[in-house]
Design an enzyme around this catalytic site. Structure first.
Site: not given
Ligand code: CAA
Length: 257
Positions: A131, A108, A65, A111
């Site tokens: 998460e 998400g 998400a 999911e």
């Molecule tokens: N939401 C918003 N933006 C996101 C995102 C997310 N879930 N995941 C990645 N992005 C964005 C980053 O902020 C980044 O944007 P900027 O260039 O503007 O900074 C861009 O995508 C590229 O990401 P990274 O630079 O972090 O890329 P990476 O290769 O270094 O890492 C990754 C990749 C490991 C997937 C890392 O991006 C990450 O950990 N993302 C978040 C994963 C996460 O926590 N997901 C759970 C979300 S909460 C949820 O889903 C709740 C639910 O159950 C409904």
């Protein structure tokens, strides 16, 4: 329809929805989810389409998400929300849905893939529910669908300790159907979805409904429900055609009637 966050196309009898927010690794913003559901609903209503397929990019199916969209939200906003409410539309899709997953399927993203009916993955796919690192838990079915798919011990580890599964592990644990090299996973997934799209359409819809009922009901009730769906198909032209084709040793021609 002009979409800003997804791409859509038709491949044979398969309606394809592709998440298209590459800069955010296809984070599932409310706008993207709204467009995705609108596109899936349109394909679901199109009689020329037999199966739906959702995919992302080679780098990311979806990284969850949209954290930035909900970072400052309070409990009242979340409850009132458009953050997750679009997800509820998914349960009304009647045709089978295949997820073609490559790269990150996190939070998400996983999911959503688990809410689909089948999953085809590339060897580079990574599945996780991170998460806990954000101070929250999965909020779109992750704790429930993952536990049913891989069992309690592994689900606890994935949800509590950020364990990420490789595609090979996900196949071994029964989370996904097939794994292919990244160069061909999408073509293979579309081929797979087209095979399903060639099946008797009404039987395919009720088969999906019956399998999904096993997650909702006690066994005796879901077996009785399955029996009724089986009986129901004897009111269709396709049942007559399918059985006549078997007896006459020819291929059946489905009408979806
Ligand atoms: N939401 C918003 N933006 C996101 C995102 C997310 N879930 N995941 C990645 N992005 C964005 C980053 O902020 C980044 O944007 P900027 O260039 O503007 O900074 C861009 O995508 C590229 O990401 P990274 O630079 O972090 O890329 P990476 O290769 O270094 O890492 C990754 C990749 C490991 C997937 C890392 O991006 C990450 O950990 N993302 C978040 C994963 C996460 O926590 N997901 C759970 C979300 S909460 C949820 O889903 C709740 C639910 O159950 C409904």
């Amino acid at each position: 329809m002009n979409y800003e966050n997804i791409l859509t196309r038709i491949e044979g009898k398969v309606g394809v929805v592709q998440f298209n927010r590459p800069k955010a690794l296809n984070a599932l913003s409310p706008e993207l989810m709204d467009e995705t559901m609108t596109a899936l609903e349109a394909f679901d209503a199109d009689p020329a389409i037999g199966c739906l397929l959702v995919t992302g990019s080679d780098r990311a199916f979806a990284a969850g998400a949209d954290i930035k969209a909900m970072a400052t939200a309070g409990v009242v906003e979340m409850m009132a929300d458009t953050f997750i409410s679009h997800w509820d539309r998914f349960k009304n899709i009647r045709k089978p849905v295949v997820a073609a997953v490559s790269g990150y399927a996190l939070g998400g993203g996983l999911e959503f893939a688990m809410a689909c009916d089948m999953m085809i993955a590339s060897e580079t796919a990574r599945f996780g529910q991170p998460e806990i690192k954000l101070g929250v838990i999965p909020g779109a079915g992750g704790t429930q669908r993952l536990t049913k798919a891989v069992g309690k011990a592994l689900a606890m580890e994935i949800v509590l300790n950020d364990r990420m599964l490789t595609a090979e592990e996900a196949a071994t644990f029964g989370l996904i159907n097939h794994v292919y090299p990244v160069e061909v996973y999408l073509a293979e997934a579309i081929k797979f979805a087209n095979q399903i799209a060639e099946r008797a359409p009404l039987a395919a819809q009720l088969a999906k409904e019956a399998v999904n009922a096993s997650f909702e009901m006690p066994l005796s009730a879901s077996i009785a429900y399955e029996r009724r769906l089986f009986h129901l198909l004897f009111g269709t032209q396709d049942q007559k055609e399918g059985m006549a084709a078997f007896v006459e040793k020819r291929a059946a021609e489905w009408k979806g009637k």
